[in-house]
Scaffold this motif. Sequence first.
Motif, PDB file in Angstrom:
ATOM      1  N   VAL A 171      -0.347   5.282   0.733  1.00  0.00           N
ATOM      2  CA  VAL A 171      -0.050   3.918   0.305  1.00  0.00           C
ATOM      3  C   VAL A 171      -1.245   3.009   0.565  1.00  0.00           C
ATOM      4  O   VAL A 171      -1.626   2.190  -0.290  1.00  0.00           O
ATOM      5  CB  VAL A 171       1.206   3.404   1.027  1.00  0.00           C
ATOM      6  N   GLN A 172      -1.867   3.160   1.717  1.00  0.00           N
ATOM      7  CA  GLN A 172      -3.021   2.320   2.039  1.00  0.00           C
ATOM      8  C   GLN A 172      -4.193   2.562   1.093  1.00  0.00           C
ATOM      9  O   GLN A 172      -4.860   1.620   0.651  1.00  0.00           O
ATOM     10  CB  GLN A 172      -3.467   2.579   3.479  1.00  0.00           C
ATOM     11  N   ALA A 173      -4.463   3.825   0.783  1.00  0.00           N
ATOM     12  CA  ALA A 173      -5.552   4.139  -0.146  1.00  0.00           C
ATOM     13  C   ALA A 173      -5.281   3.547  -1.521  1.00  0.00           C
ATOM     14  O   ALA A 173      -6.172   2.973  -2.159  1.00  0.00           O
ATOM     15  CB  ALA A 173      -5.751   5.648  -0.241  1.00  0.00           C
ATOM     16  N   ALA A 174      -4.037   3.685  -1.995  1.00  0.00           N
ATOM     17  CA  ALA A 174      -3.677   3.136  -3.302  1.00  0.00           C
ATOM     18  C   ALA A 174      -3.846   1.625  -3.323  1.00  0.00           C
ATOM     19  O   ALA A 174      -4.353   1.045  -4.289  1.00  0.00           O
ATOM     20  CB  ALA A 174      -2.244   3.525  -3.652  1.00  0.00           C
ATOM     21  N   ALA A 179      -4.013   0.396  -7.073  1.00  0.00           N
ATOM     22  CA  ALA A 179      -3.410   1.472  -7.866  1.00  0.00           C
ATOM     23  C   ALA A 179      -1.899   1.508  -7.671  1.00  0.00           C
ATOM     24  O   ALA A 179      -1.394   1.235  -6.573  1.00  0.00           O
ATOM     25  CB  ALA A 179      -4.006   2.814  -7.459  1.00  0.00           C
ATOM     26  N   SER A 180      -1.185   1.854  -8.713  1.00  0.00           N
ATOM     27  CA  SER A 180       0.211   2.249  -8.567  1.00  0.00           C
ATOM     28  C   SER A 180       0.224   3.709  -8.124  1.00  0.00           C
ATOM     29  O   SER A 180      -0.788   4.412  -8.238  1.00  0.00           O
ATOM     30  CB  SER A 180       0.968   2.068  -9.880  1.00  0.00           C
ATOM     31  N   ALA A 346      -8.166   7.822   7.095  1.00  0.00           N
ATOM     32  CA  ALA A 346      -8.008   8.694   5.928  1.00  0.00           C
ATOM     33  C   ALA A 346      -7.925   7.877   4.648  1.00  0.00           C
ATOM     34  O   ALA A 346      -8.507   8.255   3.613  1.00  0.00           O
ATOM     35  CB  ALA A 346      -6.755   9.554   6.089  1.00  0.00           C
ATOM     36  N   ALA A 347      -7.208   6.761   4.686  1.00  0.00           N
ATOM     37  CA  ALA A 347      -7.087   5.902   3.505  1.00  0.00           C
ATOM     38  C   ALA A 347      -8.453   5.402   3.049  1.00  0.00           C
ATOM     39  O   ALA A 347      -8.768   5.412   1.853  1.00  0.00           O
ATOM     40  CB  ALA A 347      -6.169   4.719   3.807  1.00  0.00           C
ATOM     41  N   ASP A 352     -12.840   5.476  -0.730  1.00  0.00           N
ATOM     42  CA  ASP A 352     -14.289   5.520  -0.961  1.00  0.00           C
ATOM     43  C   ASP A 352     -14.665   6.696  -1.864  1.00  0.00           C
ATOM     44  O   ASP A 352     -15.509   6.562  -2.757  1.00  0.00           O
ATOM     45  CB  ASP A 352     -15.025   5.625   0.366  1.00  0.00           C
ATOM     46  N   PHE A 353     -14.027   7.835  -1.630  1.00  0.00           N
ATOM     47  CA  PHE A 353     -14.340   9.029  -2.416  1.00  0.00           C
ATOM     48  C   PHE A 353     -13.916   8.858  -3.874  1.00  0.00           C
ATOM     49  O   PHE A 353     -14.643   9.233  -4.795  1.00  0.00           O
ATOM     50  CB  PHE A 353     -13.658  10.250  -1.796  1.00  0.00           C
TER      51      PHE A 353
END
Length: 358
Positions: A171-174, A179-180, A346-347, A352-353
């Motif tokens: 959720v944090q990365a999105a 992003a949805s 991790a997020a 970043d990736f």
Amino acid sequence: MKEQLHTYDIKDIAHKRIYGRSPKKDSLILFWAASGLEIKVKSKEVWALIESDYDRSESWIAVKINGYRYSRQSLKKGRQWICLMRNMNAHNENTILLQRDTQPMPGEDNNVVIIHKIAMPEGAQFCPVDNKDMHIEFIGDSITSGEGLYGNPCEMDFITQNFGGTKTYAVQAAEKLNASYDVLSQCGWGVSFGWNGSTFMAMPPHYNNVCSLMEGRRQLELGSIDAYDFSRKTDIVVINLGTNDNGGYPQTSYTGNKDQKLVEDTYNFLKSIRCKNPDAKIIWTWGMISIDIAPTLIQKGIDKYKTDSNDNEIYTLVLDSMETIEKTDEDRGSRNHPGPATHKAAAQKIADFIMQIS
């Protein structure tokens, strides 16, 4: 709930965003962690009519307003009106995200969460929800379900109160990427082997369905085993599987070649994902809990698939482990699972990736 509020069936709300895989029904059925409903409104208050049932493990929901967490609560059995927002400025547009905070519970035949209606005062308005830059699908295990993101680090009971499916790295990365997202995750499950070595506890066989690991009569009636239509274009698929394979590998009763099975299951899972998501970039991750056996075998499956398919949009990303990141109790999670600090790291690494390869 006040009687003068006007009610709207979910199917009749034109402006909304659905998170997670849900059957095509008039109401919104939430099976997966972080599945939910997003609306944007001009209203003083907003309520939701939510139906819940369970056998042993009650479900929890979380509410965010304009991107910030406002509430979290468990759901009692039956239908209930729950206040999502109250006494806000009715002239402002406010975005509300209502989500299931707990994962599916296979074996609990009555475990359901359904959003039936939204209620607001007369004259309140639904507004178009904001556009997102991409759509991401996350596939994982207990880490992706948010197990351990609530509770004292010493807490070891397997209870839904300790799940924080809306607080995870996924959720944090999105959110970092605007992003949805959809989340498919189940604690204890893997690519080939569950935490106890079971070959039944494997995610790939369930990929083409809405939520087919939920097989109770009520769940079947609601559409859990319906074929998922994949009509929503997915830009990125992030897989975080291998931790349970690693633990289950030494103790499985599987009598075949375990190495070969994990390699082949990885290969075939990528093939299945690519079939349904022809344009997506696929990222396989692991490492938030240190593992030593599965990564080499998963990597072999990935390399074999890339060679055979000439598919160059498959990536591997090793995440930093909880053992190296977490220094204080505030960093740690319960049930020996990654805590907030590891999920946050991790997020950032995943976001970043994705920016790097997009």
